[in-house]
Write a protein that holds these residues in place. Sequence first.
Motif, short mmCIF file in Angstrom:
data_model
loop_
_atom_site.label_atom_id
_atom_site.label_comp_id
_atom_site.label_asym_id
_atom_site.label_seq_id
_atom_site.Cartn_x
_atom_site.Cartn_y
_atom_site.Cartn_z
N MET A 1 65.09 -16.15 -48.72
CA MET A 1 64.03 -15.86 -49.67
C MET A 1 63.76 -17.14 -50.47
N SER A 2 62.51 -17.41 -50.69
CA SER A 2 62.17 -18.57 -51.52
C SER A 2 60.96 -18.24 -52.38
N ILE A 3 60.86 -18.97 -53.45
CA ILE A 3 59.76 -18.82 -54.40
C ILE A 3 58.72 -19.88 -54.08
N GLU A 4 57.48 -19.48 -54.06
CA GLU A 4 56.41 -20.43 -53.83
C GLU A 4 55.67 -20.67 -55.15
N THR A 5 54.89 -21.72 -55.17
CA THR A 5 54.14 -22.08 -56.36
C THR A 5 53.24 -20.94 -56.82
N LYS A 6 52.66 -20.23 -55.87
CA LYS A 6 51.76 -19.13 -56.24
C LYS A 6 52.53 -18.02 -56.96
N ASP A 7 53.84 -17.83 -56.61
CA ASP A 7 54.66 -16.83 -57.30
C ASP A 7 54.89 -17.21 -58.76
N VAL A 8 55.18 -18.49 -58.97
CA VAL A 8 55.39 -18.98 -60.33
C VAL A 8 54.09 -18.84 -61.12
N GLU A 9 52.97 -19.17 -60.52
CA GLU A 9 51.68 -19.05 -61.19
C GLU A 9 51.39 -17.60 -61.56
N VAL A 11 53.63 -15.12 -62.11
CA VAL A 11 54.50 -14.69 -63.20
C VAL A 11 54.05 -15.33 -64.51
N ALA A 12 53.64 -16.59 -64.46
CA ALA A 12 53.16 -17.26 -65.66
C ALA A 12 51.91 -16.56 -66.20
N LYS A 13 51.05 -16.11 -65.30
CA LYS A 13 49.84 -15.41 -65.73
C LYS A 13 50.21 -14.09 -66.38
N LEU A 14 51.16 -13.36 -65.79
CA LEU A 14 51.59 -12.08 -66.37
C LEU A 14 52.21 -12.28 -67.76
N ALA A 15 52.92 -13.40 -67.92
CA ALA A 15 53.57 -13.69 -69.19
C ALA A 15 52.64 -14.43 -70.15
N ARG A 16 51.41 -14.65 -69.70
CA ARG A 16 50.40 -15.36 -70.49
C ARG A 16 50.90 -16.74 -70.91
N LEU A 17 51.49 -17.45 -69.94
CA LEU A 17 51.97 -18.80 -70.17
C LEU A 17 51.02 -19.78 -69.51
N ASN A 18 50.69 -20.82 -70.21
CA ASN A 18 49.89 -21.89 -69.63
C ASN A 18 50.85 -23.00 -69.21
N LEU A 19 51.04 -23.15 -67.90
CA LEU A 19 51.96 -24.15 -67.38
C LEU A 19 51.19 -25.38 -66.91
N THR A 20 51.79 -26.53 -67.16
CA THR A 20 51.23 -27.75 -66.59
C THR A 20 51.64 -27.81 -65.13
N ASP A 21 51.03 -28.70 -64.37
CA ASP A 21 51.40 -28.85 -62.96
C ASP A 21 52.87 -29.25 -62.83
N GLU A 22 53.34 -30.10 -63.75
CA GLU A 22 54.74 -30.54 -63.70
C GLU A 22 55.69 -29.38 -63.98
N GLU A 23 55.34 -28.55 -64.96
CA GLU A 23 56.18 -27.39 -65.28
C GLU A 23 56.20 -26.41 -64.12
#
Length: 95
Positions: A1-9, A11-23
């Motif tokens: 199992m692995s996490i992809e960038t779209k998964d992080v995006e 979860v960030a959207k659900l948590a209402r987090l604005n992440l930079t590309d580096e984060e």
Amino acid sequence: MSIETKDVEHVAKLARLNLTDEERDLFTEQLNAILQYAEKLNELDTDGVEPTTHVLRLSNVMREDVVLDSLTQEQVFRNAPEEEDGQFKVPAVLE
């Protein structure tokens, strides 16, 4: 199992987090490292090991109730800035 960038995006959207590309890239890498480490646990031989909810046997961890002498009213109010009629006097917070 692995996490992809779209998964992080996602979860960030659900948590209402604005992440930079580096984060986003850093979190993707860190989460994958955690999952890889967790997959190592599958290599362990757990045959004959009873499932548990906690690694240590716990019993009642509360101390026994012990009746002790209370402070006198004089001792209680000794360090109080103000006292009136046996109560702490504090500034009003409501109008």
